[in-house]
Design an enzyme around this catalytic site. Structure first.
Site, mmCIF file in Angstrom:
data_model
loop_
_atom_site.group_PDB
_atom_site.id
_atom_site.type_symbol
_atom_site.label_atom_id
_atom_site.label_comp_id
_atom_site.label_asym_id
_atom_site.label_seq_id
_atom_site.Cartn_x
_atom_site.Cartn_y
_atom_site.Cartn_z
ATOM 1 N N CYS A 65 -7.350 9.628 23.687
ATOM 2 C CA CYS A 65 -6.570 8.930 24.714
ATOM 3 C C CYS A 65 -6.656 7.438 24.408
ATOM 4 C CB CYS A 65 -7.033 9.300 26.125
ATOM 5 S SG CYS A 65 -8.669 8.737 26.598
HETATM 6 C C1 RB5 Z 1 -3.750 6.034 30.029
HETATM 7 O O1 RB5 Z 1 -3.094 4.884 30.396
HETATM 8 C C2 RB5 Z 1 -5.209 5.758 29.822
HETATM 9 O O2 RB5 Z 1 -5.827 5.604 31.051
HETATM 10 C C3 RB5 Z 1 -5.834 6.873 29.038
HETATM 11 O O3 RB5 Z 1 -5.198 6.996 27.804
HETATM 12 C C4 RB5 Z 1 -7.292 6.723 28.717
HETATM 13 O O4 RB5 Z 1 -7.580 5.486 28.161
HETATM 14 C C5 RB5 Z 1 -8.232 7.076 29.774
HETATM 15 O O5 RB5 Z 1 -9.448 7.009 29.605
#
Ligand code: RB5
Length: 152
Positions: A65
């Site tokens: 993420c």
């Molecule tokens: C998404 O915007 C972001 O919150 C996600 O990709 C991640 O970094 C969460 O931990």
């Protein structure tokens, strides 16, 4: 070796880079998405990665993420999944060797593609040592899963 890959919108671009690399290296890859920059929720993809491993359809997983944090928090809720957020190669191989991690989490907004690929390579090439002290500690981690199951 079969590897399952997943990402939210913050990680999908890096996921594609990782997928290309793994295919080039002849790994069998299962890509559970997401496939675009459209906003999605990382737990939905963490579940797909974790379930693929728990179903025995992949040996190891990589979940990406933006920061790697949300992905790691979410996927570690699944009993039997041991995920580590690694932005350095030492943690990537030590997590496999000592903690028998089966998922590598990465933050696509934290590290560059080349370092990410080096971390991926290190993670996939490392093996759990099986040392008695690590087996003992992992049994205690498993006890935590059982003790706190269903509580929040
Ligand atoms: C998404 O915007 C972001 O919150 C996600 O990709 C991640 O970094 C969460 O931990």
């Amino acid at each position: 070796m079969k590897v399952v890959l997943g990402a939210d919108h913050g990680g999908y671009e890096l996921k594609d880079v990782v997928r290309d690399y793994l295919e080039q290296e002849k790994y069998e890859v299962i890509d559970v998405g997401t496939y675009s920059a459209d906003s999605v929720d990382y737990p939905d993809y963490a579940i797909k990665v974790g379930q693929t491993i728990l179903d025995g359809k992949a040996d190891l997983g990589i979940m990406i993420c933006g920061s790697g944090v949300g992905a790691c928090v979410a996927i570690n809720k699944m009993p039997g999944i041991r995920a580590g957020l690694c932005h350095d190669t030492f943690s990537a191989h030590q997590g496999r060797e000592d903690d028998n991690t089966n998922v590598l989490c990465l933050g696509a907004r934290v590290i560059g593609h080349q370092l990410a690929l080096e971390i991926v390579r290190t993670f996939l090439n490392a093996k759990f040592s099986g040392a008695e002290r690590h087996v003992r500690r992992l049994a205690k981690v498993h006890d935590l899963e059982v003790k706190y199951a269903g509580q929040s």
